[in-house]
Design an enzyme around this catalytic site. Structure first.
Site, PDB file in Angstrom:
ATOM      1  N   ASN A   7       0.849  -1.252   0.029  1.00 60.63           N
ATOM      2  CA  ASN A   7      -0.145  -0.071  -0.059  1.00 60.63           C
ATOM      3  C   ASN A   7       0.719   1.243   0.036  1.00 60.63           C
ATOM      4  O   ASN A   7       1.819   1.422   0.761  1.00 60.63           O
ATOM      5  CB  ASN A   7      -0.871  -0.009   1.167  1.00 60.63           C
ATOM      6  CG  ASN A   7      -1.936   1.244   1.351  1.00 60.63           C
ATOM      7  OD1 ASN A   7      -1.512   2.336   0.880  1.00 60.63           O
ATOM      8  ND2 ASN A   7      -3.030   1.046   1.649  1.00 60.63           N
ATOM      9  N   HIS A  10       0.862   6.330   1.746  1.00 61.86           N
ATOM     10  CA  HIS A  10       1.694   7.230   2.488  1.00 61.86           C
ATOM     11  C   HIS A  10       2.824   8.054   1.787  1.00 61.86           C
ATOM     12  O   HIS A  10       3.199   9.121   2.026  1.00 61.86           O
ATOM     13  CB  HIS A  10       2.405   6.382   3.633  1.00 61.86           C
ATOM     14  CG  HIS A  10       1.651   6.160   5.043  1.00 61.86           C
ATOM     15  ND1 HIS A  10       0.052   6.338   4.645  1.00 61.86           N
ATOM     16  CD2 HIS A  10       2.054   5.632   6.139  1.00 61.86           C
ATOM     17  CE1 HIS A  10      -0.161   6.241   6.136  1.00 61.86           C
ATOM     18  NE2 HIS A  10       0.850   5.631   6.882  1.00 61.86           N
ATOM     19  N   ARG A  45      -9.606   7.967  -1.510  1.00 57.01           N
ATOM     20  CA  ARG A  45     -10.249   8.312  -0.507  1.00 57.01           C
ATOM     21  C   ARG A  45     -11.412   9.441  -0.976  1.00 57.01           C
ATOM     22  O   ARG A  45     -10.858  10.355  -1.902  1.00 57.01           O
ATOM     23  CB  ARG A  45      -9.939   8.954   0.906  1.00 57.01           C
ATOM     24  CG  ARG A  45      -9.141   7.777   1.628  1.00 57.01           C
ATOM     25  CD  ARG A  45      -8.512   8.489   2.985  1.00 57.01           C
ATOM     26  NE  ARG A  45      -9.470   8.608   3.817  1.00 57.01           N
ATOM     27  CZ  ARG A  45      -9.751   7.629   4.874  1.00 57.01           C
ATOM     28  NH1 ARG A  45      -9.043   6.792   5.340  1.00 57.01           N
ATOM     29  NH2 ARG A  45     -10.839   8.039   5.751  1.00 57.01           N
ATOM     30  N   ARG A  49      -7.340  12.759   0.344  1.00 59.56           N
ATOM     31  CA  ARG A  49      -6.259  13.218   1.371  1.00 59.56           C
ATOM     32  C   ARG A  49      -4.984  12.777   0.829  1.00 59.56           C
ATOM     33  O   ARG A  49      -3.735  13.461   1.165  1.00 59.56           O
ATOM     34  CB  ARG A  49      -6.538  12.991   2.505  1.00 59.56           C
ATOM     35  CG  ARG A  49      -6.593  11.675   2.923  1.00 59.56           C
ATOM     36  CD  ARG A  49      -6.443  11.332   4.562  1.00 59.56           C
ATOM     37  NE  ARG A  49      -7.906  11.478   4.852  1.00 59.56           N
ATOM     38  CZ  ARG A  49      -8.238  10.916   6.119  1.00 59.56           C
ATOM     39  NH1 ARG A  49      -7.368  10.213   6.796  1.00 59.56           N
ATOM     40  NH2 ARG A  49      -9.379  11.349   6.478  1.00 59.56           N
ATOM     41  N   GLU A  70      -8.528   0.250  -3.033  1.00 54.93           N
ATOM     42  CA  GLU A  70      -9.440   0.430  -1.892  1.00 54.93           C
ATOM     43  C   GLU A  70     -10.460   1.603  -1.920  1.00 54.93           C
ATOM     44  O   GLU A  70      -9.946   2.826  -2.428  1.00 54.93           O
ATOM     45  CB  GLU A  70      -8.596   0.352  -0.468  1.00 54.93           C
ATOM     46  CG  GLU A  70      -7.623  -0.516  -0.224  1.00 54.93           C
ATOM     47  CD  GLU A  70      -6.809  -0.103   1.096  1.00 54.93           C
ATOM     48  OE1 GLU A  70      -7.000   0.714   1.515  1.00 54.93           O
ATOM     49  OE2 GLU A  70      -6.051  -1.011   1.314  1.00 54.93           O
ATOM     50  N   THR A 101      -8.154   3.676   8.122  1.00 52.01           N
ATOM     51  CA  THR A 101      -9.438   2.603   8.190  1.00 52.01           C
ATOM     52  C   THR A 101      -9.657   2.189   9.400  1.00 52.01           C
ATOM     53  O   THR A 101      -8.723   1.483  10.116  1.00 52.01           O
ATOM     54  CB  THR A 101      -9.557   1.738   7.039  1.00 52.01           C
ATOM     55  OG1 THR A 101      -9.058   2.406   5.956  1.00 52.01           O
ATOM     56  CG2 THR A 101     -10.729   1.173   6.789  1.00 52.01           C
ATOM     57  N   GLU A 151     -11.144  -9.601   3.206  1.00 50.59           N
ATOM     58  CA  GLU A 151      -9.569  -9.226   3.681  1.00 50.59           C
ATOM     59  C   GLU A 151     -10.208  -9.086   5.191  1.00 50.59           C
ATOM     60  O   GLU A 151     -10.681  -8.066   5.629  1.00 50.59           O
ATOM     61  CB  GLU A 151      -9.131  -7.935   3.316  1.00 50.59           C
ATOM     62  CG  GLU A 151      -7.814  -7.441   3.900  1.00 50.59           C
ATOM     63  CD  GLU A 151      -6.986  -6.318   3.351  1.00 50.59           C
ATOM     64  OE1 GLU A 151      -7.484  -6.130   2.113  1.00 50.59           O
ATOM     65  OE2 GLU A 151      -6.446  -5.477   4.047  1.00 50.59           O
TER      66      GLU A 151
HETATM   67  N1  PXP Z   1      -5.866  -2.964   4.256  1.00 44.99           N
HETATM   68  C1  PXP Z   1      -6.678  -2.120   4.240  1.00 44.99           C
HETATM   69  C2  PXP Z   1      -8.147  -2.511   4.005  1.00 44.99           C
HETATM   70  C3  PXP Z   1      -6.579  -0.744   4.677  1.00 44.99           C
HETATM   71  O1  PXP Z   1      -7.425   0.274   4.774  1.00 44.99           O
HETATM   72  C4  PXP Z   1      -5.007  -0.652   4.773  1.00 44.99           C
HETATM   73  C5  PXP Z   1      -4.774   0.972   5.306  1.00 44.99           C
HETATM   74  O2  PXP Z   1      -5.058   1.675   4.211  1.00 44.99           O
HETATM   75  C6  PXP Z   1      -4.202  -1.599   4.901  1.00 44.99           C
HETATM   76  C7  PXP Z   1      -4.683  -2.919   4.480  1.00 44.99           C
HETATM   77  C8  PXP Z   1      -2.817  -1.314   5.208  1.00 44.99           C
HETATM   78  O3  PXP Z   1      -2.726  -1.206   6.471  1.00 44.99           O
HETATM   79  P1  PXP Z   1      -1.124  -0.493   7.193  1.00 44.99           P
HETATM   80  O4  PXP Z   1      -0.938   0.768   6.365  1.00 44.99           O
HETATM   81  O5  PXP Z   1      -1.264  -0.425   8.536  1.00 44.99           O
HETATM   82  O6  PXP Z   1      -0.215  -1.519   6.667  1.00 44.99           O
END
Ligand code: PXP
Length: 238
Positions: A7, A10, A45, A49, A70, A101, A151
């Protein structure tokens, strides 16, 4: 062995802090692929953001592994998914005030909204994963609604103190995982996973995909920081 979805939200968060063009999450996706990512995950989102529409469009054109988007169930973002056609959509709950989330979708309370989103995404040929707490009633509802995957939200496991509390959360995840498999759904997991806590989750039977963001981006900053400062110093000293 479970696949890794990286992901990269960030990376976009850092860019949006200055509304500039660096760091580019599209670059990060390419580097993640070079590092062995099996999927690239982004969350578009409603408040934009971090990830922007432009990012999603470019990622669709450049990512060569699976692109997992997502999304909340809102029709505005579901419309975008139906146009862009990522390989997979993971439906998540979304609240403006949240930092990330917070919990899984509540399919019992929000059945209608979720059903509408699932039907539209299915009609567009997109695989659908539902982000759920490890709760057996929610998992049963996911099977009824025609999702392809679930998930499991690993946040409570990640937050639990080591020892009995964390073992109990792992047990809850393992039971929920068995229910997902028995329902004929593909098993994914994610949220809050780190270099220290990932392995017991990765070992859950039948796990196909882990989605991890915060910890990987944090590690990337730390392992890259020294080199970045050194390069700037060399430019100044020249
Ligand atoms: N899975 C989902 C559905 C999420 O919303 C997120 C955060 O965006 C993640 C996984 C990844 O989470 P993390 O950033 O805490 O690894």
């Amino acid at each position: 062995m479970a696949k890794l979805g990286v992901n990269i939200d960030h990376v976009a968060t850092v860019r949006q802090a200055r509304r500039t063009n660096e760091p580019d999450p599209v670059w990060a996706a390419a580097l993640a692929e070079l590092g062995g990512a099996d999927a690239i995950t982004v969350h578009l989102r409603e408040d934009r953001r971090h990830i922007q529409d432009r990012d999603l469009e470019l990622l669709k054109r450049t990512v060569t592994v699976k692109l997992n988007l997502e999304l909340s169930c809102s029709s505005e973002v579901v419309d975008i998914a139906c146009q862009v056609l990522p390989d997979q959509v993971t439906l998540v709950p979304e609240r403006r005030e949240e930092v990330t989330t917070e919990g899984g979708l509540d399919l019992l309370a929000q059945r209608q909204v979720a059903t509408r989103a699932i039907q539209r995404l299915r009609a567009a040929g997109i695989e659908i994963s539902l982000f759920l707490d490890p709760d057996l009633d929610q998992i049963a509802a996911a099977a009824d609604l025609g999702a392809h995957a679930v998930e499991l939200h690993t946040g409570q496991y990640a937050l639990a103190p080591a020892g009995d509390p964390r073992d109990a959360q792992l047990c809850t995840l393992a039971n929920a995982a068995a229910a997902v498999r028995h329902a004929g759904l593909t098993l994914h997991a994610g949220h809050g996973l780190t270099y220290r806590n990932v392995q017991p989750v990765a070992a859950i039977e039948g796990l196909c995909e882990l989605n991890i963001g915060h910890s990987i981006v944090s590690r990337a900053l730390m392992v890259g920081f020294q080199a970045a400062v050194r390069e700037m110093k060399q430019l100044i000293d020249r």
